[in-house]
Motif scaffolding. Structure first.
Motif, PDB file in Angstrom:
ATOM      1  N   SER A   1       0.812  -1.225   0.000  1.00 44.32           N
ATOM      2  CA  SER A   1       0.000   0.000   0.000  1.00 44.32           C
ATOM      3  C   SER A   1       0.839   1.267   0.000  1.00 44.32           C
ATOM      4  CB  SER A   1      -0.923   0.003   1.228  1.00 44.32           C
ATOM      5  OG  SER A   1      -0.163  -0.062   2.424  1.00 44.32           O
ATOM      6  N   ALA A   2       2.134   1.136  -0.277  1.00 41.22           N
ATOM      7  CA  ALA A   2       3.035   2.288  -0.201  1.00 41.22           C
ATOM      8  C   ALA A   2       2.670   3.339  -1.242  1.00 41.22           C
ATOM      9  CB  ALA A   2       4.472   1.829  -0.395  1.00 41.22           C
ATOM     10  N   ASP A   3       2.856   4.596  -0.867  1.00 42.90           N
ATOM     11  CA  ASP A   3       2.571   5.704  -1.780  1.00 42.90           C
ATOM     12  C   ASP A   3       3.774   6.095  -2.627  1.00 42.90           C
ATOM     13  OD1 ASP A   3      -0.060   5.968  -0.872  1.00 42.90           O
ATOM     14  OD2 ASP A   3       0.577   7.220   0.811  1.00 42.90           O
ATOM     15  N   THR A   4       4.984   5.758  -2.169  1.00 44.40           N
ATOM     16  CA  THR A   4       6.187   6.155  -2.889  1.00 44.40           C
ATOM     17  C   THR A   4       7.120   4.956  -3.007  1.00 44.40           C
ATOM     18  OG1 THR A   4       7.445   6.770  -0.917  1.00 44.40           O
ATOM     19  CG2 THR A   4       5.994   8.457  -1.877  1.00 44.40           C
ATOM     20  N   PRO A   5       8.030   4.986  -3.988  1.00 42.45           N
ATOM     21  CA  PRO A   5       9.019   3.908  -4.098  1.00 42.45           C
ATOM     22  C   PRO A   5       9.884   3.775  -2.852  1.00 42.45           C
ATOM     23  CG  PRO A   5       8.938   5.185  -6.126  1.00 42.45           C
ATOM     24  CD  PRO A   5       8.097   5.925  -5.135  1.00 42.45           C
ATOM     25  N   GLY A   6      10.203   4.889  -2.222  1.00 46.00           N
ATOM     26  CA  GLY A   6      11.007   4.835  -1.009  1.00 46.00           C
ATOM     27  C   GLY A   6      10.315   4.105   0.116  1.00 46.00           C
ATOM     28  N   GLU A   7       9.015   4.385   0.321  1.00 43.76           N
ATOM     29  CA  GLU A   7       8.258   3.691   1.357  1.00 43.76           C
ATOM     30  C   GLU A   7       8.178   2.198   1.068  1.00 43.76           C
ATOM     31  OE1 GLU A   7       4.494   5.612   1.463  1.00 43.76           O
ATOM     32  OE2 GLU A   7       5.237   7.425   2.475  1.00 43.76           O
ATOM     33  N   MET A   8       7.999   1.848  -0.208  1.00 42.82           N
ATOM     34  CA  MET A   8       7.938   0.433  -0.577  1.00 42.82           C
ATOM     35  C   MET A   8       9.272  -0.256  -0.294  1.00 42.82           C
ATOM     36  SD  MET A   8       7.187  -1.342  -4.279  1.00 42.82           S
ATOM     37  CE  MET A   8       5.489  -0.750  -4.307  1.00 42.82           C
ATOM     38  N   ALA A   9      10.374   0.411  -0.632  1.00 42.08           N
ATOM     39  CA  ALA A   9      11.691  -0.186  -0.410  1.00 42.08           C
ATOM     40  C   ALA A   9      11.957  -0.396   1.073  1.00 42.08           C
ATOM     41  CB  ALA A   9      12.771   0.698  -1.034  1.00 42.08           C
TER      42      ALA A   9
END
Length: 839
Positions: A610-618
């Motif tokens: 559910s991450a909003d940005t690639p950084g949050e997903m990583a």
């Protein structure tokens, strides 16, 4: 019997729900289909179970707790029908579940065999608003002899009732000590709020001199905060045993993990002691049975809402029913609290109040609180008001119906000032039952000073109980009423917001405790901004020991984790699970460790999705990799090697998808430790990869650890010269750090001694192992490693000859450590060696 069957069915259904949604389902399905298929109602068992699994999956994905409850209820009814027709079916199901899922089924298996389930709890500490702290310091232990336990709380109000019951306790439990005196067991049962606890505390105070070795106290109501769907209903008798063992001679030394081993150790430690154990609010016979001390003349005094007939039938316990106060007793209570003159001035109204309260002390306390806090309120006025309450008599029965709580507590709640009423409502939403003023402040998003003031108001109204050490507790029924009021009067979004506030509070404190224990540690979550806004309570003079704080707060943190996942606070949950793991690296509560990591993994995966940005997903993917690698540790300790391998396989995949060399290095180290167990020939490769990645990342401590494990693996393979070089390098790196890792360095020295032996350098081996033993002996957390080093030293010294006293000392100390750790068979082997030395 019907109640016992119902409890068995409920616990069995809870275990089945957990198993159906677990990774073990496919392996377990065949046995359960056969179990249900042999019953009259079992036609189409496989299809029915599959349908329940699918519904549970949908409900969990949607966060639909009501749908999950419906599945649980259907399974419960099905099992209850089966058990009524064939009582032996419960034992058959217990054996089946024990084989299929030994950890998840432990609660149900213990119920079938007369044991108990798991539960327990303590809390304290806080932050709020801008993340400011107030953490109560743990008292320093007194030097010299162990402190005689005197744990039963004191009754702080006049106590003029229950003379007949107290006399009965004196008659059976107050026998003088002698070598043949039996252990007495009495159980006070009755309605909640009827005064069982106060009566037990009062008798304990009267009988203090009869128990020269002290009094222990366990509150099972507090312990139930730790109960999960996987562990089943009831208190955690294993944790209760641990609490008691820590207060006896020997303390925390060698605390076993299993319930059976803790029970045996408790009997051994109490064999020559005369103790009183007060067990408050038990709800299963096994909670009492496991805590019966062995010392002659000792006594167990338990309180319970229900009658525990099994204890009377099989353990000789005497059951004493504590009834509501009669008219005279109720009036005496009013006189104690309000004064004899005030009661006599309004005798008729006072009698009516006792009648309306049904003689229940908890209800009378509410009445007194209102009379004391409102100078203009007369007894006649209050009696007239309570007469107007619809269903008042039924409400005062306190039978668990919603109307009973509202009827007892509603009038007092309505008189609260608005700010105190709001705090009361929000406290009902805390996911744990014991809290301090700081946690209350966080829950209500107010200043700590304000929360203290409002808590005093709630205490005066008997809506909150002060339990000592600056902490408070809401009675279970009061808490239910608070939850009802919150659901009616608070915004729909407030419970999730409260969970986030309290969760962030514990995240910050746990992160500070983690860093206080070791600054250098791989951490995925970047909490720098959050911690920068707060003061570190563990870095201040007189602050609490971080490990002890984490241990005390363990049930609260677990409860916050569960609630955070339920409210989809995924990032907060996985970050908290990561920081919380430091506790379990020192104190291996395997069940709690596994649960916290499983929750964190679930949260990290959901956060990535559910991450909003690639950084949050990583970040979330890296967090999942870290938590999965950590999960391999308790799984290996529990013997679940295949599942540990599955977690590491997924961790490797996730870590390789990141650009974090330190994470990839750590995962390879965990993989090597798994391979040490299942395929030692492959472990060297994993450790070499870990070392290379740590060096590329500039992680000098990680490189030192990888070098140590690589050296041990090479020594096992027979490459002793290379192993020696690597181990000496690891020792230098660990000892010369800005924050020396003395425990790991001592382990490396022991490994160096082992390599010297393999190279034929016996005197050097003895010298290195002696140094390792001395260093490990100063580290209470390294006891098992000290025992291993002493055994190796004894072996080498005995073969070398001329070191009889050294051999004897090493074997004796190693045997004592193994005994303390619960490894009785190993201790016996070492003691037999000692006997052979003397022959």
């Amino acid at each position: 019997m019907e109640a016992e069957l119902a409890a068995l069915a409920a616990s069995g259904a809870t275990t089945l729900v957990g198993l159906i949604v677990s990774e073990s389902w496919e392996r377990a399905k065949g046995g359960l289909v056969r179990f249900f298929g042999r019953r009259a109602s079992g036609e189409g068992a496989e299809e029915e179970l599959q349908a329940e699994r699918e519904e549970l999956g949908r409900a969990r994905s949607a966060g639909d707790s009501q749908a999950q409850e419906r599945v649980h209820e259907r399974l419960r009814q099905r099992l209850e029908e089966i058990f009524q027709v064939d009582p032996r079916a419960a034992e058959e199901l217990a054996q089946l579940l024990s084989a299929l899922a030994p950890d998840a089924s432990r609660a149900f298996v213990n119920l079938v065999s007369g044991g108990v389930n798991y539960g327990p709890a303590f809390q304290g500490s806080h932050i709020h608003g801008g993340v400011a702290f107030y953490v109560q310091s743990a008292p320093a232990p007194a030097a010299g002899l162990p402190v005689r336990p005197d744990q039963v709380p004191v009754v702080t109000v006049p106590f003029s009732n229950r003379t007949a019951e107290l006399a009965a306790l004196d008659e059976t439990l107050g026998t003088p000590a002698d070598s043949s005196a039996a252990v007495g067991v009495d159980v006070l049962d009755g309605l909640p709020g009827v005064g069982k606890t106060a009566m037990a505390w009062r008798w304990a105070a009267r009988a203090r001199e009869r128990f020269p070795d002290g009094q222990l106290y366990v509150d099972f109501a507090a312990l139930r905060d730790q109960v999960t769907p996987m562990t089943g209903p009831g208190g955690d008798v294993s944790e209760a045993l641990a609490m008691c063992l820590r207060s006896l001679p020997g303390g925390d030394l060698g605390m076993p993990d299993s319930l059976a081993e803790r029970t045996n150790l408790f009997r051994s430690r109490t064999a020559n002691l005369r103790l009183l154990l007060v067990l408050d609010d038990v709800n299963q016979p096994g909670q009492v049975r496991a805590l019966i001390p062995k010392g002659p003349g000792s006594v167990v005094l338990a309180t319970s809402q229900g009658r525990l007939g099994e204890l009377a039938a099989h353990d000789g316990a005497r059951l004493i029913s504590v009834k509501p106060l009669d008219a005279h007793g109720g009036l005496e209570l009013l006189k104690d609290r309000r004064g004899a003159a005030a009661v006599e001035a309004e005798q008729e109204a006072a009698e009516r109040l006792v009648e309306l309260c049904g003689g229940l002390p908890v209800a009378l306390q509410v009445v007194v609180a209102r009379l004391v806090t409102d100078d203009g309120l007369s007894m006649a006025d209050l009696a007239a008001e309570l007469d107007d309450e619809a269903g008042r008599l039924a409400g005062m029965a306190l039978d668990g119906e919603e109307s009973s709580v509202s009827a007892v507590l509603g009038p007092s709640y309505r008189l609260l000032p608005p700010d105190a009423a709001r705090l009361y409502r929000l406290l009902g939403w805390l996911p744990f039952g014991i809290f301090d003023a700081g946690v209350a402040a966080v829950a209500a998003s107010i200043a700590t000073g304000s929360s203290k003031r409002l808590l005093r108001v709630l205490v005066k109204e008997s809506l909150v109980e002060a339990v000592g050490d600056g902490r408070y507790r809401m009675h279970e029924l009061v808490r239910l009423h608070a939850q009802e009021r919150a659901a009616e009067e608070e915004p729909e979004t407030e419970q999730a917001a409260l969970t986030e506030r309290v969760g962030r509070h514990y995240l910050v404190l746990t992160a500070f405790a983690d860093r206080a224990l070791r600054k250098e540690r791989l951490r995925i979550a970047d909490l720098a901004d959050l911690l920068r806004e707060a003061g570190d309570p563990f870095a201040t003079a007189g602050g609490p020991p971080p490990l002890e704080w984490l241990d005390t707060e363990r049930p609260a943190i677990l409860a916050v984790l569960r609630t955070a996942v339920r409210y989809r606070l995924y990032t907060l949950a996985w970050q908290l699970a990561e920081a919380f793991s430091v506790l379990f690296l020192y104190r291996r509560y395997l069940g709690a460790w596994r649960e916290s990591l499983v929750l964190g993994i679930e949260a990290a995966a959901a956060a990535a999705a559910s991450a909003d940005t690639p950084g949050e997903m990583a970040d979330a993917m890296a967090g999942e990799a870290r938590l999965r690698s950590l999960l391999s540790r308790p799984l290996l300790d529990l013997g679940e090697n295949d599942r540990a391998g599955e977690q590491l396989e997924r961790a490797v995949t996730l870590a390789e998808a990141t650009d974090r060399l330190d994470l990839r290095a750590s995962v390879q180290e965990f993989l090597g430790r798994h391979l040490d167990v299942v395929d030692p020939s492959e472990a060297v490769g994993a450790y070499r990869r870990s070392l290379e990645l740590n060096e590329q990342a500039g992680e000098t401590r990680g490189a030192a650890l990888a070098t140590f494990f690589l050296g041990c693996a090479l020594d096992t393979r027979g490459d002793h010269t290379e192993a020696m070089a690597l181990l000496r390098r690891a020792l230098q790196d660990l000892e010369s750090r800005e924050e020396p890792d003395r425990r790991m360095a001592a382990r490396v020295r022991a490994a160096i001694g082992v390599v010297h032996e393999h190279l034929g350098e016996i005197e050097e081996a003895i010298r290195e192992l002696q140094g390792a033993v001395e260093a490990l002996g100063t580290e209470a957390k390294g006891m098992q490693y000290e025992a291993q080093a002493r055994e190796r030293l004894a072996d080498i010294a005995q073969r070398a000859g001329g070191h009889v006293e050294l051999v004897r000392e090493c074997l004796r100390r190693a045997a004592d450590i193994h005994e303390a750790l619960g490894n009785h068979s190993r201790a016996a082997e070492l003691r037999r060696r000692l006997e052979d030395l003397d022959d």
